[in-house]
Design an enzyme around this catalytic site. Structure first.
Site, PDB file in Angstrom:
ATOM      1  N   HIS A   1       3.228  84.684  77.848  1.00 66.44           N
ATOM      2  CA  HIS A   1       3.630  84.545  79.251  1.00 66.44           C
ATOM      3  C   HIS A   1       4.772  85.475  79.628  1.00 66.44           C
ATOM      4  O   HIS A   1       5.061  85.653  80.808  1.00 66.44           O
ATOM      5  CB  HIS A   1       3.974  83.086  79.581  1.00 66.44           C
TER       6      HIS A   1
ATOM      7  N   ASP B   1       0.000  81.231  73.024  1.00 67.95           N
ATOM      8  CA  ASP B   1       1.070  81.827  73.828  1.00 67.95           C
ATOM      9  C   ASP B   1       1.861  82.854  73.022  1.00 67.95           C
ATOM     10  O   ASP B   1       3.078  82.963  73.144  1.00 67.95           O
ATOM     11  CB  ASP B   1       2.012  80.766  74.392  1.00 67.95           C
TER      12      ASP B   1
ATOM     13  N   GLY C   1      14.632  82.981  79.970  1.00 67.59           N
ATOM     14  CA  GLY C   1      14.970  84.261  79.367  1.00 67.59           C
ATOM     15  C   GLY C   1      14.913  84.222  77.853  1.00 67.59           C
ATOM     16  O   GLY C   1      14.829  85.247  77.184  1.00 67.59           O
ATOM     17  N   ASN C   2      14.951  82.991  77.267  1.00 65.95           N
ATOM     18  CA  ASN C   2      14.853  82.825  75.817  1.00 65.95           C
ATOM     19  C   ASN C   2      13.413  82.950  75.316  1.00 65.95           C
ATOM     20  O   ASN C   2      13.183  83.047  74.109  1.00 65.95           O
ATOM     21  CB  ASN C   2      15.396  81.459  75.386  1.00 65.95           C
ATOM     22  N   SER C   3      12.437  82.891  76.201  1.00 67.72           N
ATOM     23  CA  SER C   3      11.037  82.958  75.791  1.00 67.72           C
ATOM     24  C   SER C   3      10.788  84.177  74.923  1.00 67.72           C
ATOM     25  O   SER C   3      11.132  85.296  75.288  1.00 67.72           O
ATOM     26  CB  SER C   3      10.118  83.033  77.015  1.00 67.72           C
TER      27      SER C   3
ATOM     28  N   LEU D   1     -13.424  73.626  62.338  1.00 67.45           N
ATOM     29  CA  LEU D   1     -14.187  72.570  61.671  1.00 67.45           C
ATOM     30  C   LEU D   1     -15.395  72.145  62.499  1.00 67.45           C
ATOM     31  O   LEU D   1     -16.412  71.738  61.960  1.00 67.45           O
ATOM     32  CB  LEU D   1     -13.297  71.349  61.411  1.00 67.45           C
ATOM     33  N   GLY D   2     -15.245  72.180  63.831  1.00 69.66           N
ATOM     34  CA  GLY D   2     -16.348  71.766  64.698  1.00 69.66           C
ATOM     35  C   GLY D   2     -16.482  70.267  64.800  1.00 69.66           C
ATOM     36  O   GLY D   2     -17.578  69.716  64.598  1.00 69.66           O
TER      37      GLY D   2
END
Length: 508
Positions: free
Chosen positions: A130, A160, A249-251, A306-307
């Site tokens: 993001h 992400d 801003g730490n992302s 695994l399904g």
């Protein structure tokens, strides 16, 4: 009482966000493997204050000094052209005012900032999806104030995580730690660029592990959040929760242990205000390593599946399902071509271990399986009728096969839009025909991506792409096919205000 995280106002995009334009995603070099700095086995005592009493906070100086040079500031810039409220002007007025009357306003520039962590000395940087999503240009500022233009190597909305690269050598790279070995209560340090304050260090403890919040893939209009997963990729959430102060801003910044080893990438905060309110969440380094390696080598993430359809257990559900244990993950059903079913798992089994590691929740199971690629064998321990049984299962890809899934460029372009589209109903077509509008494509949902940055809302009807009318989803897909790296302009309206035409654009 179990906390309902979905009920919280979750600020998933820790970095400020308002970008809408796209950046070229480069084709990967399939022979390239990133060279990580792996953690050694030095004792923690070497990194803590000598003579400190038991239970006292550690010495954060070493971790801060070791990590800060590896954390970068990222600025993403986009240019968009948009006109909210541009009206369809009758031809008679165009004779007086000209064709430019009511045309879109000039280009508008917007910026978003975040953080990233250098993972190799030749310029590979890991950050959050993001942070870079929708960026037309990326500028990376190193700790020594050097600035570089960056290119996107690959993104994985389902975790992400994104990888970008700058052209430089001999860079300080972070040392990769073992997030699986992290203990609740352990001291950690967060390094990033909150509120554009570069190289900020905060400290706290690990509050919880394996936290699934249900925030990846959710659509919360007009709120900051992580983006949706790509079609076919289920969100993979197993966050490390910490009380180290993390803010916008730490992302994409680093979460490290006292040895200065990367144990997570800061991604989200739970907050009713948009700023830190007690807890932050980081993607574990085990997932970061797997995802970034795959993005660099293949261009997309090779996840094993695994399904199976699952449910978490507690004493009440154990009684409801009639199983002998109340800790583990309950197998409700199987998907088509299920690897688990082929490996001997049965409905009603409770998965309690994977490769000898205890499994207490769905996020823990998803993490342990998601770190493998299709074709890998894993040992799954199930509790069946009160007795444990070990099963060897060969994981499959999301389509039920065992081969590597190659990147589909056309699908990637559609996925980058972050929206689902549908054809208009006969009733909708008839209503629009009254306003001399001959069809269009309806935006059914928006789950992040470039459309979320454009501020378009669900229900919007796209009538033109690059000035050419589109009446069906098939025509819409054809209109953007082959437009990678190109600026694409969209035009449309809302059915309750058919005279107000909106125009917006971005680079695919």
């Amino acid at each position: 009482m179990k906390t309902n995280w979905k009920g919280l106002v979750l600020v998933g995009l820790i970095s400020s966000a308002s970008t809408i334009a796209g950046l070229k995603i480069l084709a990967p070099d399939n022979d390239k493997d990133v060279i990580f700095k792996e953690a050694g086995s030095e004792p923690l005592a070497r990194f803590t204050s000598a003579g400190a009493p038991a239970g006292a906070p550690g010495d954060f100086v070493y971790a801060a000094e070791a990590t800060t040079p590896t954390v970068v500031h990222i600025k993403s810039t986009s240019t968009r052209q948009s006109s909210r409220g541009q009206q369809q002007i009758p031809d008679i007025f165009r004779d007086f005012f000209g064709d430019d009357f009511g045309s879109p306003r000039g280009p508008q520039q917007s910026e978003a900032t975040g953080s990233g962590v250098i993972i190799s000395n030749d310029g590979y940087i890991v950050t959050n999806n993001h942070v870079v999503e929708g960026a037309q240009e990326l500028e990376v500022t190193l700790h020594n104030k050097s600035k570089f233009r960056a290119k996107i190597i690959g993104t994985d909305p389902s975790t992400d995580i994104a990888v970008i690269k700058i052209e430089s050598k001999d860079l300080p790279a972070v040392t990769l730690g073992n997030s699986d070995a992290v203990k609740v209560g352990e001291w950690v340090v967060a390094v990033g660029n909150p509120f554009n304050l570069e190289s900020t260090v905060t400290a706290g403890i690990v509050s919880a592990k394996g936290r699934g919040l249900g925030i990846i893939g959710q659509s919360r209009r007009n709120q900051m959040q992580p983006t949706s997963s790509a079609p076919g990729d289920s969100p993979l959430e197993s966050f490390i929760q910490t009380d180290a102060v993390v803010n916008p801003g730490n992302s994409g910044g680093a979460l490290v242990n006292l040895k200065g080893e990367l144990i997570g990438i800061n991604t989200a905060i739970a907050s009713p205000t948009g700023s830190f309110a007690g807890y932050a969440f980081a993607v574990p380094s085990s997932i970061v390593k797997k995802v970034s390696s795959d993005l660099i080598k293949f261009g997309n993430v090779q996840r094993g599946y695994l399904g199976i359809s699952l449910d978490d257990l507690d004493s009440r559900k154990a009684e409801e399902y009639g199983v002998k244990v109340n800790d583990g993950v309950y197998v409700r059903d199987f998907t088509e071509n299920s690897a688990a079913k082929a490996g001997g798992v049965a409905k009603g089994d409770v998965i309690v271990k994977v490769d000898g590691m205890n499994i207490h929740s769905i996020p823990e199971l998803q993490q342990s399986i998601g770190l493998h690629k299709p074709g890998d064998k894993v040992n799954v321990t199930v509790n069946r009728d009160g007795k444990e049984k070990d099963l060897s299962i060969t994981l499959r890809n999301r389509t039920g096969g065992s081969e590597i899934i190659k990147r589909d460029e056309s699908a990637a372009v559609m996925s980058s839009l972050g929206a689902q589209f549908g054809n208009l109903s006969d009733q909708e077509k008839q209503r629009l025909s009254r306003y001399k509008i001959d069809g269009g494509v309806k935006v059914l949902s928006i789950n992040g991506g470039k459309f979320a940055r454009s501020q378009v809302e669900e229900g919007f009807i796209i009538t033109k792409v690059n000035g050419k009318a589109v009446k069906t989803v098939k025509e819409f897909e054809a209109a953007i096919a082959g437009k990678e790296e190109s600026m694409v302009q969209f035009e449309g309206l809302y059915p309750d205000a058919p005279y107000d035409v909106y125009s917006f654009g971005f680079r695919l």
